[in-house]
Write a protein that holds these residues in place. Structure first.
Motif, PDB file in Angstrom:
ATOM      1  N   SER A  65       0.831  -1.201   0.000  1.00 54.23           N
ATOM      2  CA  SER A  65       0.000   0.000   0.000  1.00 54.23           C
ATOM      3  C   SER A  65       0.874   1.263   0.000  1.00 54.23           C
ATOM      4  O   SER A  65       0.626   2.210  -0.758  1.00 54.23           O
ATOM      5  CB  SER A  65      -0.907  -0.042   1.234  1.00 54.23           C
ATOM      6  OG  SER A  65      -1.490   1.204   1.490  1.00 54.23           O
ATOM      7  N   CYS A  70      -0.520   4.575  -1.822  1.00 57.04           N
ATOM      8  CA  CYS A  70      -1.906   4.609  -1.336  1.00 57.04           C
ATOM      9  C   CYS A  70      -1.994   5.239   0.048  1.00 57.04           C
ATOM     10  O   CYS A  70      -1.003   5.395   0.750  1.00 57.04           O
ATOM     11  CB  CYS A  70      -2.472   3.189  -1.264  1.00 57.04           C
ATOM     12  SG  CYS A  70      -2.724   2.434  -2.868  1.00 57.04           S
ATOM     13  N   LYS A  99     -14.750   1.325   0.910  1.00 54.63           N
ATOM     14  CA  LYS A  99     -13.798   2.322   1.400  1.00 54.63           C
ATOM     15  C   LYS A  99     -14.324   2.927   2.708  1.00 54.63           C
ATOM     16  O   LYS A  99     -15.532   3.118   2.806  1.00 54.63           O
ATOM     17  CB  LYS A  99     -13.588   3.410   0.345  1.00 54.63           C
ATOM     18  CG  LYS A  99     -12.910   2.863  -0.899  1.00 54.63           C
ATOM     19  CD  LYS A  99     -12.535   4.013  -1.830  1.00 54.63           C
ATOM     20  CE  LYS A  99     -11.985   3.496  -3.137  1.00 54.63           C
ATOM     21  NZ  LYS A  99     -13.033   3.109  -4.114  1.00 54.63           N
ATOM     22  N   ILE A 105      -6.034   2.914  -0.198  1.00 55.83           N
ATOM     23  CA  ILE A 105      -6.945   3.486  -1.200  1.00 55.83           C
ATOM     24  C   ILE A 105      -6.287   4.692  -1.868  1.00 55.83           C
ATOM     25  O   ILE A 105      -5.385   5.312  -1.319  1.00 55.83           O
ATOM     26  CB  ILE A 105      -8.315   3.912  -0.596  1.00 55.83           C
ATOM     27  CG1 ILE A 105      -8.132   4.893   0.570  1.00 55.83           C
ATOM     28  CG2 ILE A 105      -9.105   2.697  -0.125  1.00 55.83           C
ATOM     29  CD1 ILE A 105      -9.449   5.494   1.077  1.00 55.83           C
ATOM     30  N   TYR A 106      -6.760   4.992  -3.074  1.00 57.99           N
ATOM     31  CA  TYR A 106      -6.371   6.187  -3.827  1.00 57.99           C
ATOM     32  C   TYR A 106      -4.851   6.407  -3.917  1.00 57.99           C
ATOM     33  O   TYR A 106      -4.313   7.369  -3.370  1.00 57.99           O
ATOM     34  CB  TYR A 106      -7.046   7.431  -3.244  1.00 57.99           C
ATOM     35  CG  TYR A 106      -8.551   7.325  -3.198  1.00 57.99           C
ATOM     36  CD1 TYR A 106      -9.244   6.801  -4.283  1.00 57.99           C
ATOM     37  CD2 TYR A 106      -9.286   7.717  -2.072  1.00 57.99           C
ATOM     38  CE1 TYR A 106     -10.626   6.681  -4.249  1.00 57.99           C
ATOM     39  CE2 TYR A 106     -10.666   7.609  -2.041  1.00 57.99           C
ATOM     40  CZ  TYR A 106     -11.327   7.086  -3.134  1.00 57.99           C
ATOM     41  OH  TYR A 106     -12.689   6.970  -3.095  1.00 57.99           O
ATOM     42  N   ASN A 124      -7.909   1.039  -5.184  1.00 57.78           N
ATOM     43  CA  ASN A 124      -7.670   0.473  -3.850  1.00 57.78           C
ATOM     44  C   ASN A 124      -6.838  -0.788  -3.952  1.00 57.78           C
ATOM     45  O   ASN A 124      -6.709  -1.397  -5.017  1.00 57.78           O
ATOM     46  CB  ASN A 124      -8.994   0.179  -3.125  1.00 57.78           C
ATOM     47  CG  ASN A 124      -9.632  -1.110  -3.611  1.00 57.78           C
ATOM     48  OD1 ASN A 124      -9.317  -2.201  -3.127  1.00 57.78           O
ATOM     49  ND2 ASN A 124     -10.526  -1.003  -4.591  1.00 57.78           N
ATOM     50  N   HIS A 126      -6.474  -4.361  -1.574  1.00 58.58           N
ATOM     51  CA  HIS A 126      -7.061  -5.005  -0.389  1.00 58.58           C
ATOM     52  C   HIS A 126      -6.569  -6.428  -0.172  1.00 58.58           C
ATOM     53  O   HIS A 126      -6.083  -7.086  -1.084  1.00 58.58           O
ATOM     54  CB  HIS A 126      -8.583  -4.918  -0.419  1.00 58.58           C
ATOM     55  CG  HIS A 126      -9.235  -5.569  -1.601  1.00 58.58           C
ATOM     56  ND1 HIS A 126      -9.618  -4.865  -2.724  1.00 58.58           N
ATOM     57  CD2 HIS A 126      -9.578  -6.854  -1.822  1.00 58.58           C
ATOM     58  CE1 HIS A 126     -10.190  -5.697  -3.577  1.00 58.58           C
ATOM     59  NE2 HIS A 126     -10.162  -6.911  -3.065  1.00 58.58           N
TER      60      HIS A 126
END
Ligand code: MN
Length: 486
Positions: A65, A70, A99, A105-106, A124, A126
């Motif tokens: 991430s 992210c 979310k 995310i993002y 995202n 996960h």
């Protein structure tokens, strides 16, 4: 001018590296040929079992991430995705859907495509569990629960790619990040990576930033090779353009799921989105929200691994390698690790790079093996290079020792002895050279008369007399000196 702009998005499932245990159970997370050998009751969905989150898998997922730019959640939550299938005994998959529950995310990632730097936005990333696997026979199917609960990382990109080249370049970049960071081996040949690909086309003259202008999105599920991903994208773009041109777009391009057919090189209709399953997601009640502390994130950030790009820069700036050679070395992490080990052992970076990029990679390609299966270790390569540096081996002899060592599977030191050592004794070489010159008065005369290329003739004579063992640099020096005297 092209009339259409393709928009492509990827959802990439990647099996994570062998963590100590599965993502929610304490069964071993390791590939096994023996079906149902890495299984505990939880993996088979027995009532009364409770999931426990594997912290190591979460840490690796957080690493991904962070590396993919992210945002990490304050509290990470898991959710149930409810559906029934024989490879899913619980009747649901534990995943992260809504979310801000996912591990990231993002995000925003830079990658290189055909020499240009491009940006891809990440919707995202996960963490979830894999399903069991099914083996189908003539009249029965067997279930192997080894894969049930193996940690999976799913990365969902924005539809930022405009060609199959961009999509594949991004995938290669992502796999490199995963491998360098120890997140996944990302080996598509071992089924560790699978992608769902979505493709739409829009009128190229309209504003791309407004989603209203985008076309209808068609999805291809579970494409498991880079070649397949490229093929599926190219075929689908063309199919949609043809439909526009023929006026059949409304009939042929509706929301649907297709599959890539390797044999025909086409995509085939599977189901319409109207038949889409409603998974009835809800927060997994047996896993409390996990606080992702700032301290933990800082700790991970402080120990981020060196990525391919970092190593490439180091090879160019600190080791003085060419950008081309540095690129060759970092392409495969295992090769780069081998090279790093050589440098650590004290081999000069330039000669290590030459041996690895030319001789070793050449050998790997010839044999079709990976460097992990290569007989000659960095330690053994050092024996050869030490042999050259100490004058025991000429470069030609070094290559012979390299081949012999591989052929006979014996360490190079067994083939390096005083017998084949280079002759680097000044007195010995001078005596020999004087003798050779004395025997060739007419050649000396021609040489003095301007036939410069006869110099090579004398070098040849020295090599012939020493069976190639004369130190070539010294030979030339002494020859010049002795010829000048005549
Ligand atoms: Mn998934």
């Amino acid at each position: 001018m092209t009339k259409y702009l393709a928009k492509i998005g990827l959802e990439i499932h990647c099996e994570m590296s062998e963590t100590n245990s599965k993502v929610f159970s304490k069964a071993r997370n390791s590939y096994s040929e023996i079906p149902n050998s890495n299984v505990v009751a939880l993996d088979m969905g027995f009532p009364g079992t409770l999931p426990a989150v594997n912290k190591e898998a979460v840490k690796l997922a957080l690493t991904a991430s962070i590396l993919l730019g992210c945002k990490q959640p304050e509290y990470m939550k898991f959710e149930r995705k409810n559906y029934y299938y024989p490879d899913l005994p619980k009747g649901y998959q534990i995943t992260q859907e809504t979310k801000p529950n996912p591990v990231g995310i993002y995000g925003e990632v830079e990658y290189e495509c055909n020499g240009e730097i491009k940006v891809c936005h990440i919707d995202n990333i996960h963490l979830e569990e894999d399903a069991a696997s099914l083996d189908h026979f003539y009249s029965t199917s067997n279930i192997d629960y080894n894969r049930a609960g193996v940690p999976l990382l799913e990365l969902v990109t924005a539809p930022d790619f405009h060609s199959s080249d961009e999509a594949v370049a991004f995938l290669e970049h992502m796999c490199s990040v995963y491998r360098y960071a120890g997140i996944s081996e990302a080996d598509s040949r071992r089924g560790q990576i699978k992608a769902d690909v979505n493709v739409s086309i829009m009128d190229a003259s309209l504003d791309e930033s407004d989603p209203k202008n985008w076309g209808i999105k068609v999805e291809m599920k579970n494409v498991n090779s880079f070649g397949g991903i490229k093929g599926a994208i190219d075929y689908e773009i063309q199919r949609q353009i043809d439909a526009k041109e023929n006026g059949t777009y409304d009939k042929e391009v509706f929301q649907q799921t297709r599959r890539w057919d390797e044999e025909t090189g086409t995509t085939i209709f599977m189901r319409s989105k109207a038949d889409a399953i409603d998974y009835k997601y809800f927060v997994e009640p047996n896993i409390p929200p996990i606080k992702i502390s700032k301290e933990w994130i800082e700790e991970i950030k402080a120990s981020l691994p060196e990525l391919a790009m970092d190593r490439k820069k180091k090879y160019i700036n600190e080791y003085g390698l060419s950008a081309y050679d540095a690129g060759v070395l970092v392409k495969d992490k295992n090769i780069s690790d081998y090279f790093e080990e050589c440098v650590k052992l004290g081999i000069d970076a330039k000669s290590a790079s030459n041996w690895v990029t030319v001789n070793i990679i050449g050998e790997l390609n010839k044999e079709g093996i990976s460097i992990n299966d290569f007989y000659l270790t960095p330690d053994m390569l050092k024996q050869i290079i030490d042999g050259i540096n100490s004058g025991m081996l000429s470069s030609k002899q070094a290559k012979e020792v390299f081949s012999k060592s591989l052929d006979e599977r014996k360490e190079p030191k067994n083939f390096i002895s005083k017998d084949n050592a280079q002759i680097s004794d000044e007195g010995e070489l001078t005596t020999l050279i004087i003798k050779i010159l004395d025997e060739n008065p007419s050649q000396i005369e021609l040489y003095k008369g301007g036939r410069d290329n006869l110099f090579d003739y004398f070098v040849g004579q020295v090599m012939k007399n020493t069976r190639g063992k004369a130190n070539p640099v010294m030979t030339k020096e002494i020859l010049h000196r002795e010829l000048d005297k005549r």
